[in-house]
Design an enzyme around this catalytic site. Structure first.
Site, PDB file in Angstrom:
ATOM      1  N   HIS A  14      -7.547   2.331  -6.671  1.00  0.00           N
ATOM      2  CA  HIS A  14      -6.760   1.140  -7.057  1.00  0.00           C
ATOM      3  C   HIS A  14      -5.760   1.567  -8.128  1.00  0.00           C
ATOM      4  O   HIS A  14      -6.133   1.795  -9.277  1.00  0.00           O
ATOM      5  CB  HIS A  14      -7.682   0.045  -7.604  1.00  0.00           C
ATOM      6  CG  HIS A  14      -6.950  -1.204  -8.004  1.00  0.00           C
ATOM      7  ND1 HIS A  14      -7.370  -2.456  -7.628  1.00  0.00           N
ATOM      8  CD2 HIS A  14      -5.841  -1.407  -8.744  1.00  0.00           C
ATOM      9  CE1 HIS A  14      -6.542  -3.368  -8.121  1.00  0.00           C
ATOM     10  NE2 HIS A  14      -5.603  -2.753  -8.810  1.00  0.00           N
ATOM     11  N   HIS A  16      -1.490   1.218  -9.653  1.00  0.00           N
ATOM     12  CA  HIS A  16      -0.132   0.660  -9.662  1.00  0.00           C
ATOM     13  C   HIS A  16       0.855   1.762 -10.028  1.00  0.00           C
ATOM     14  O   HIS A  16       0.789   2.309 -11.133  1.00  0.00           O
ATOM     15  CB  HIS A  16      -0.023  -0.478 -10.683  1.00  0.00           C
ATOM     16  CG  HIS A  16      -0.940  -1.613 -10.359  1.00  0.00           C
ATOM     17  ND1 HIS A  16      -0.563  -2.676  -9.577  1.00  0.00           N
ATOM     18  CD2 HIS A  16      -2.233  -1.823 -10.671  1.00  0.00           C
ATOM     19  CE1 HIS A  16      -1.585  -3.501  -9.433  1.00  0.00           C
ATOM     20  NE2 HIS A  16      -2.617  -3.014 -10.085  1.00  0.00           N
ATOM     21  N   LEU A  17       1.745   2.075  -9.108  1.00  0.00           N
ATOM     22  CA  LEU A  17       2.754   3.114  -9.370  1.00  0.00           C
ATOM     23  C   LEU A  17       4.127   2.540  -9.644  1.00  0.00           C
ATOM     24  O   LEU A  17       5.019   3.271 -10.087  1.00  0.00           O
ATOM     25  CB  LEU A  17       2.847   4.079  -8.178  1.00  0.00           C
ATOM     26  CG  LEU A  17       1.726   5.100  -8.015  1.00  0.00           C
ATOM     27  CD1 LEU A  17       1.956   5.933  -6.759  1.00  0.00           C
ATOM     28  CD2 LEU A  17       1.598   5.998  -9.238  1.00  0.00           C
ATOM     29  N   ASN A  42       1.959  -4.794  -5.280  1.00  0.00           N
ATOM     30  CA  ASN A  42       2.556  -5.925  -6.025  1.00  0.00           C
ATOM     31  C   ASN A  42       3.880  -5.546  -6.693  1.00  0.00           C
ATOM     32  O   ASN A  42       4.057  -5.690  -7.896  1.00  0.00           O
ATOM     33  CB  ASN A  42       1.560  -6.503  -7.044  1.00  0.00           C
ATOM     34  CG  ASN A  42       1.163  -5.527  -8.139  1.00  0.00           C
ATOM     35  OD1 ASN A  42       1.159  -4.308  -7.925  1.00  0.00           O
ATOM     36  ND2 ASN A  42       0.817  -6.046  -9.312  1.00  0.00           N
ATOM     37  N   LYS A 100      -4.311  -6.296   0.811  1.00  0.00           N
ATOM     38  CA  LYS A 100      -4.669  -6.772  -0.523  1.00  0.00           C
ATOM     39  C   LYS A 100      -4.531  -8.288  -0.622  1.00  0.00           C
ATOM     40  O   LYS A 100      -3.466  -8.839  -0.335  1.00  0.00           O
ATOM     41  CB  LYS A 100      -3.734  -6.098  -1.529  1.00  0.00           C
ATOM     42  CG  LYS A 100      -3.919  -6.538  -2.938  1.00  0.00           C
ATOM     43  CD  LYS A 100      -5.128  -5.900  -3.568  1.00  0.00           C
ATOM     44  CE  LYS A 100      -5.491  -6.615  -4.847  1.00  0.00           C
ATOM     45  NZ  LYS A 100      -6.087  -5.740  -5.836  1.00  0.00           N
ATOM     46  N   HIS A 137      -8.294  -9.213  -5.296  1.00  0.00           N
ATOM     47  CA  HIS A 137      -8.224  -9.546  -6.720  1.00  0.00           C
ATOM     48  C   HIS A 137      -9.083 -10.790  -6.869  1.00  0.00           C
ATOM     49  O   HIS A 137      -8.654 -11.893  -6.528  1.00  0.00           O
ATOM     50  CB  HIS A 137      -6.797  -9.796  -7.200  1.00  0.00           C
ATOM     51  CG  HIS A 137      -6.779 -10.146  -8.659  1.00  0.00           C
ATOM     52  ND1 HIS A 137      -6.425  -9.248  -9.637  1.00  0.00           N
ATOM     53  CD2 HIS A 137      -7.157 -11.278  -9.308  1.00  0.00           C
ATOM     54  CE1 HIS A 137      -6.572  -9.826 -10.829  1.00  0.00           C
ATOM     55  NE2 HIS A 137      -7.011 -11.056 -10.650  1.00  0.00           N
ATOM     56  N   HIS A 175     -11.703  -3.945  -9.212  1.00  0.00           N
ATOM     57  CA  HIS A 175     -11.837  -4.031 -10.672  1.00  0.00           C
ATOM     58  C   HIS A 175     -12.828  -5.097 -11.128  1.00  0.00           C
ATOM     59  O   HIS A 175     -12.471  -6.045 -11.800  1.00  0.00           O
ATOM     60  CB  HIS A 175     -10.461  -4.244 -11.340  1.00  0.00           C
ATOM     61  CG  HIS A 175      -9.606  -5.345 -10.765  1.00  0.00           C
ATOM     62  ND1 HIS A 175     -10.067  -6.594 -10.486  1.00  0.00           N
ATOM     63  CD2 HIS A 175      -8.288  -5.360 -10.424  1.00  0.00           C
ATOM     64  CE1 HIS A 175      -9.087  -7.329 -10.005  1.00  0.00           C
ATOM     65  NE2 HIS A 175      -8.003  -6.597  -9.953  1.00  0.00           N
ATOM     66  N   ASP A 248      -6.988   0.987 -11.709  1.00  0.00           N
ATOM     67  CA  ASP A 248      -6.095  -0.145 -11.989  1.00  0.00           C
ATOM     68  C   ASP A 248      -5.113   0.208 -13.102  1.00  0.00           C
ATOM     69  O   ASP A 248      -4.674  -0.665 -13.855  1.00  0.00           O
ATOM     70  CB  ASP A 248      -6.894  -1.411 -12.330  1.00  0.00           C
ATOM     71  CG  ASP A 248      -6.054  -2.680 -12.173  1.00  0.00           C
ATOM     72  OD1 ASP A 248      -4.933  -2.581 -11.642  1.00  0.00           O
ATOM     73  OD2 ASP A 248      -6.519  -3.742 -12.593  1.00  0.00           O
ATOM     74  N   ALA A 264       0.007  -8.168 -18.588  1.00  0.00           N
ATOM     75  CA  ALA A 264      -1.362  -7.676 -18.426  1.00  0.00           C
ATOM     76  C   ALA A 264      -1.338  -6.283 -17.817  1.00  0.00           C
ATOM     77  O   ALA A 264      -0.576  -6.028 -16.887  1.00  0.00           O
ATOM     78  CB  ALA A 264      -2.142  -8.626 -17.522  1.00  0.00           C
TER      79      ALA A 264
HETATM   80  N1  OTD Z   1      -4.203  -6.215 -13.648  1.00  0.00           N
HETATM   81  N2  OTD Z   1      -2.085  -5.763 -14.430  1.00  0.00           N
HETATM   82  C1  OTD Z   1      -1.603  -5.538 -13.178  1.00  0.00           C
HETATM   83  C2  OTD Z   1      -2.408  -5.634 -12.112  1.00  0.00           C
HETATM   84  C3  OTD Z   1      -3.809  -5.724 -12.365  1.00  0.00           C
HETATM   85  O1  OTD Z   1      -5.157  -7.317 -11.332  1.00  0.00           O
HETATM   86  C4  OTD Z   1      -4.639  -6.219 -11.255  1.00  0.00           C
HETATM   87  O2  OTD Z   1      -4.782  -5.482 -10.281  1.00  0.00           O
HETATM   88  C5  OTD Z   1      -0.206  -5.163 -13.030  1.00  0.00           C
HETATM   89  O3  OTD Z   1       0.435  -5.024 -14.058  1.00  0.00           O
HETATM   90  O4  OTD Z   1       0.250  -4.963 -11.889  1.00  0.00           O
HETATM   91  C6  OTD Z   1      -3.363  -6.134 -14.647  1.00  0.00           C
HETATM   92  O5  OTD Z   1      -3.746  -6.419 -15.787  1.00  0.00           O
HETATM   93 ZN    ZN Z   2      -4.426  -3.702 -10.089  1.00  0.00          ZN
HETATM   94 ZN    ZN Z   3      -6.105  -7.303  -9.532  1.00  0.00          ZN
END
Ligand code: OTD
Ligand code: ZN
Ligand code: ZN
Length: 346
Positions: A14, A16-17, A42, A100, A137, A175, A248, A264
């Site tokens: 998991h 985020h790039l 996302n 997702k 999520h 997560h 994550d 976040a």
């Molecule tokens: N949680 N921030 C992000 C995604 C995740 O829920 C998530 O996977 C993000 O910035 O893309 C986060 O706090």
């Molecule tokens: Zn995430």
């Molecule tokens: Zn998430």
């Protein structure tokens, strides 16, 4: 005392790039240690179709520095308009490894997520038929549900009903942050797995709020009480194949974090493997790290374990990690565990 530990090269289930300048800067941080990663869709706009996933995959590979090996495992962002046949084709071609599910509004860039779960039934049924996992999520977004309860309520109100209505659907609870989630996973069969982040093994909600607000510890799902952190540690170090690493790691620039309305996300790609060695050693479970970081994820996704190896070495002096990495969009703060770490990863 163990000073050196060799494990199969780990994967991140998991991640985020992002895109553009941020992608360019954060990709090497992951590719240095990880063989593969499940790439979150996302973006703005999100990666919804097979064509969009193929184009994003090409951009990731183009951003990979020469001499680094890394395989992005692509996902599609489920919307109420997602076409089951497009999903099936993207899976059949080998491009897409998961779909997702974001409840609309649950986290960063999730506005296009699902509001009415009945609308995605045909996609979920197709996924169950072809064996394509759903990554969730797992938080409800109802305004009357306390943010600390949103994961537990999601299990009862959304996840369990979806799984009961869709036999054979393989699901990854992404997560997980609560004892409730760990107990739910443990009570179910092998069609259900869960990823656990590095930071949720290290911080509880006090880290965010005691002694001044700490925006770099704010992520979603938000870190919970200490008893939940301990339950996550027990799950991650249990050796149970249903739990595996999904960092994550979610980069945001410092101005976007250190703000009246901060984003976040914790950025952990740089030091995750060192931190995990520290945590697993603390739990007397260094022998379980290979399973968690390198073996259980491939087993769930039906992929081979990486043939290469990683060696973790414990030195006498604390490892100095960069406080920030510079990106074309601005600095990104690296997750600070708040304690010295002596393990380095090669
Ligand atoms: N949680 N921030 C992000 C995604 C995740 O829920 C998530 O996977 C993000 O910035 O893309 C986060 O706090
Ligand atoms: Zn995430
Ligand atoms: Zn998430």
């Amino acid at each position: 005392m163990t000073r050196e530990l060799t494990i199969p090269r780990p994967d991140d289930w998991h991640l985020h790039l992002r895109d553009g300048a941020m992608l360019q800067a954060v990709l090497p941080e992951t590719a240095r240690h990880f063989g593969r990663a499940i790439i979150m869709p996302n973006l703005v706009p999100p990666v919804v179709t097979g064509d969009q996933a193929a184009a994003y995959r090409d951009r990731i590979l183009a951003a990979l520095p020469d001499g680094m090996a890394f395989e992005p495992l692509m996902t599609l962002y489920l919307t109420e308009d997602t076409d089951p046949e497009d999903v099936a084709a993207a899976h059949a071609s080998g491009l897409v490894k998961a779909v997702k599910l974001y409840p609309a509004g649950a986290t960063t860039n999730s506005a296009s997520g699902v509001r009415d779960f009945d609308k995605v039934r045909p996609v979920l049924e197709k996924m169950a038929e072809i064996g394509l996992p759903l990554c969730t999520h797992g938080e409800v977004t109802d305004h009357d549900i306390d943010i600390f309860d949103r994961e537990a309520v999601f299990i009862d109100r959304v996840l369990d009903p979806i799984r009961k209505a869709t036999p054979g659907l393989r699901v990854v609870m992404e997560h997980i942050t609560t004892k409730n989630a760990a107990e739910y996973v443990a009570s179910q069969d092998k069609d259900l797995g869960a990823t656990i982040t590095t930071h949720h093994l290290i911080i509880n909600r006090n880290h965010i709020l005691v002694g001044g607000i700490k925006p770099h510890y704010y992520c979603l799902p938000v870190a919970k009480r200490e008893e939940h952190r301990l339950a996550l540690r027990a799950a991650a170090t249990s050796g149970d194949v249903r739990y595996f690493l999904g960092t994550d790691s979610a980069p945001h620039t410092d101005p976007n974090k250190e703000s009246a309305c901060g984003c976040a996300g914790c950025f952990t790609a740089t030091n995750t493997m060192s931190l995990l060695a520290h945590v697993f050693e603390e739990e007397g479970a260094l022998d379980k790290l290979a399973g968690f970081a390198s073996e259980h994820g491939p087993a769930f996704y039906g992929l081979p374990v990486n043939a290469e190896a990683m060696t973790l070495t414990k030195g006498d002096a604390p490892v100095a990690f960069p406080e920030k990495i510079e990106t074309g969009d601005g600095p990104v703060t690296v997750f600070d565990p708040g304690f010295d770490v002596y393990w380095s990863a090669e």
